[in-house]
Design a protein around this motif. Structure first.
Motif, PDB file in Angstrom:
ATOM      1  N   UNK A   1     120.241  51.539  16.322  1.00 30.22           N
ATOM      2  CA  UNK A   1     118.509  50.267  16.498  1.00 30.22           C
ATOM      3  C   UNK A   1     119.183  50.090  18.070  1.00 30.22           C
ATOM      4  N   UNK A   2     120.574  49.715  18.695  1.00 31.61           N
ATOM      5  CA  UNK A   2     121.139  49.426  19.925  1.00 31.61           C
ATOM      6  C   UNK A   2     120.285  50.973  20.747  1.00 31.61           C
ATOM      7  N   UNK A   3     120.842  52.035  19.895  1.00 28.75           N
ATOM      8  CA  UNK A   3     120.793  52.889  21.041  1.00 28.75           C
ATOM      9  C   UNK A   3     118.843  53.224  21.204  1.00 28.75           C
ATOM     10  N   UNK A   4     118.625  52.668  20.288  1.00 27.57           N
ATOM     11  CA  UNK A   4     116.985  53.250  20.032  1.00 27.57           C
ATOM     12  C   UNK A   4     116.241  52.317  21.149  1.00 27.57           C
ATOM     13  N   UNK A   5     117.035  50.773  21.217  1.00 26.61           N
ATOM     14  CA  UNK A   5     116.090  49.800  22.136  1.00 26.61           C
ATOM     15  C   UNK A   5     116.429  50.970  23.754  1.00 26.61           C
ATOM     16  N   UNK A   6     117.729  50.777  23.641  1.00 31.06           N
ATOM     17  CA  UNK A   6     118.548  51.036  25.185  1.00 31.06           C
ATOM     18  C   UNK A   6     117.297  52.356  25.551  1.00 31.06           C
ATOM     19  N   UNK A   7     117.235  52.968  24.729  1.00 28.25           N
ATOM     20  CA  UNK A   7     115.546  54.102  24.916  1.00 28.25           C
ATOM     21  C   UNK A   7     114.767  53.704  25.815  1.00 28.25           C
ATOM     22  N   UNK A   8     114.506  52.872  25.292  1.00 31.21           N
ATOM     23  CA  UNK A   8     112.935  52.047  25.327  1.00 31.21           C
ATOM     24  C   UNK A   8     112.607  50.869  26.429  1.00 31.21           C
ATOM     25  N   UNK A   9     114.351  50.711  26.897  1.00 29.35           N
ATOM     26  CA  UNK A   9     114.105  49.849  28.330  1.00 29.35           C
ATOM     27  C   UNK A   9     114.354  50.659  29.318  1.00 29.35           C
ATOM     28  N   UNK A  10     114.948  51.845  29.016  1.00 30.38           N
ATOM     29  CA  UNK A  10     114.811  53.282  30.124  1.00 30.38           C
ATOM     30  C   UNK A  10     113.693  53.143  30.405  1.00 30.38           C
ATOM     31  N   UNK A  11     112.894  53.671  29.210  1.00 29.52           N
ATOM     32  CA  UNK A  11     111.351  53.843  29.358  1.00 29.52           C
ATOM     33  C   UNK A  11     110.350  52.867  30.016  1.00 29.52           C
ATOM     34  N   UNK A  12     111.217  51.501  30.524  1.00 25.02           N
ATOM     35  CA  UNK A  12     110.504  50.241  31.464  1.00 25.02           C
ATOM     36  C   UNK A  12     109.915  49.681  29.970  1.00 25.02           C
ATOM     37  N   UNK A  13     109.949  48.974  28.755  1.00 20.85           N
ATOM     38  CA  UNK A  13     109.728  48.433  27.674  1.00 20.85           C
ATOM     39  C   UNK A  13     110.492  47.401  27.544  1.00 20.85           C
ATOM     40  N   UNK A  14     109.529  46.750  27.275  1.00 21.98           N
ATOM     41  CA  UNK A  14     110.199  44.762  26.830  1.00 21.98           C
ATOM     42  C   UNK A  14     110.190  45.077  25.315  1.00 21.98           C
ATOM     43  N   UNK A  15     111.391  45.358  24.345  1.00 18.76           N
ATOM     44  CA  UNK A  15     111.663  45.390  23.477  1.00 18.76           C
ATOM     45  C   UNK A  15     111.752  44.633  22.543  1.00 18.76           C
ATOM     46  N   UNK A  16     111.049  44.819  21.673  1.00 22.22           N
ATOM     47  CA  UNK A  16     111.274  43.151  21.328  1.00 22.22           C
ATOM     48  C   UNK A  16     111.947  43.697  19.816  1.00 22.22           C
ATOM     49  N   UNK A  17     112.787  43.175  19.320  1.00 20.69           N
ATOM     50  CA  UNK A  17     113.754  43.495  17.808  1.00 20.69           C
ATOM     51  C   UNK A  17     114.303  42.774  17.339  1.00 20.69           C
ATOM     52  N   UNK A  18     113.513  42.473  16.419  1.00 28.77           N
ATOM     53  CA  UNK A  18     114.257  41.446  14.950  1.00 28.77           C
ATOM     54  C   UNK A  18     114.513  42.086  13.415  1.00 28.77           C
ATOM     55  N   UNK A  19     115.968  41.621  13.531  1.00 24.75           N
ATOM     56  CA  UNK A  19     116.646  42.135  12.096  1.00 24.75           C
ATOM     57  C   UNK A  19     117.800  40.783  12.675  1.00 24.75           C
ATOM     58  N   UNK A  20     118.097  41.445  10.762  1.00 19.79           N
ATOM     59  CA  UNK A  20     119.291  39.717  10.440  1.00 19.79           C
ATOM     60  C   UNK A  20     119.921  39.494  10.913  1.00 19.79           C
ATOM     61  N   UNK A  21     121.161  41.130  11.766  1.00 18.96           N
ATOM     62  CA  UNK A  21     122.546  41.326  12.491  1.00 18.96           C
ATOM     63  C   UNK A  21     123.712  39.856  12.417  1.00 18.96           C
ATOM     64  N   UNK A  22     123.740  39.983  10.938  1.00 21.75           N
ATOM     65  CA  UNK A  22     124.382  38.647  11.043  1.00 21.75           C
ATOM     66  C   UNK A  22     125.824  38.876  10.816  1.00 21.75           C
ATOM     67  N   UNK A  23     126.277  39.511  12.219  1.00 17.70           N
ATOM     68  CA  UNK A  23     128.069  39.654  12.199  1.00 17.70           C
ATOM     69  C   UNK A  23     127.772  38.970  13.612  1.00 17.70           C
TER      70      UNK A  23
END
Ligand SMILES: Nc1ncnc2c1ncn2[C@@H]1O[C@H](COP(=O)(O)OS(=O)(=O)O)[C@@H](OP(=O)(O)O)[C@H]1O
Ligand SMILES: Nc1ncnc2c1ncn2[C@@H]1O[C@H](COP(=O)(O)OP(=O)(O)O)[C@@H](O)[C@H]1O
Length: 197
Positions: free
Chosen positions: A86-108
């Motif tokens: 998800x982080x790698x995908x988010x990075x691509x979206x950021x590179x594409x100029x998009x404000x990326x909204x990620x909602x994950x438990x991401x517990x640790x």
């Protein structure tokens, strides 16, 4: 990286995209227990940004765990791999100029440190959706807490798997005392105050 992979520089850079879009690109990373309110607040925040003319895209369990991360479960290792992708995908979206909204438990904390390392600390705004386990269990939006308590789901965050609260999130929302609209305004104000939008 393999020695045979050579990076090609593309003319259209992130900064050119940002200039055309009229705003920076970065990740709004929502973390919190299941049922804490991540998707609800993320969804409303995206709507608010979208209608301001901002380029956005939301990643969540629905479009990630059923697609690119199909097959990953909820062991410590699978969650780490889930979040790495998800982080790698988010990075691509950021590179594409998009404000990326990620909602994950991401517990640790270590899960989220990995995400920050991949995306880059300056490109990630951590939003802690802080709701007590008792309240999440009372809401039990998807009926999963009941199943986890009955032993029908193993490794359920908050029940038999840990959740480590962020120590220093950029934005901290306590949903038991903050309405959804107030939470969204808080996020928008933070972005305006820090000249992100
Ligand atoms: N064992 C276990 N623990 C926690 N959550 C579980 C589990 N099994 C299924 N679910 C459902 O999956 C959603 C969490 O997926 P995530 O990808 O956000 O989890 S993680 O970041 O990899 O920990 C979570 O969705 P949200 O309620 O939207 O948070 C749950 O509905
Ligand atoms: N202040 C609040 N902020 C966010 N959600 C809230 C709030 N008060 C009540 N809720 C409810 O809590 C539930 C949260 O569910 P959801 O957004 O799916 O959580 P998550 O994505 O963290 O699993 C929704 O039914 C939502 O309407």
């Amino acid at each position: 990286m393999s020695e045979n992979i050579v990076i090609h520089d593309y003319e259209i850079s992130r900064s050119k995209r940002n200039k055309v879009n009229g705003h920076e690109s970065f990740v709004l990373w929502f973390t919190g227990l299941s049922g804490s309110g991540k998707s609800t607040i993320a969804n409303k925040a995206e709507e608010e940004l979208f209608y301001k003319g901002v380029s956005t895209y939301a990643l969540d369990g629905d479009n990630i765990r059923s697609g690119i991360n199909k097959g990953l479960g909820f062991t410590k290792e699978d969650r780490l791999e889930n979040l790495r992708r998800i982080a790698e995908v988010s990075k691509l979206f950021v590179d594409a100029g998009i404000i990326t909204i990620a909602a994950f438990v991401s517990p640790l904390i270590s899960d989220r440190d990995q995400v920050k390392h991949i995306v880059g600390e300056n490109d990630l705004i951590e939003i802690f959706v802080d709701t007590s386990l008792e309240e999440c269990e009372r809401r039990d939006v998807k009926g999963l807490y009941k199943k986890a308590r009955a032993g029908e789901i193993k490794n359920f965050t908050g029940i038999d798997a840990p959740y480590e609260a962020p120590l220093n999130p950029e934005i901290h929302i306590e949903t038991e005392t903050t309405k959804v609209d107030e939470a969204v305004q808080h996020i928008i104000e933070y972005l305006e105050k820090t000249h992100r939008i």
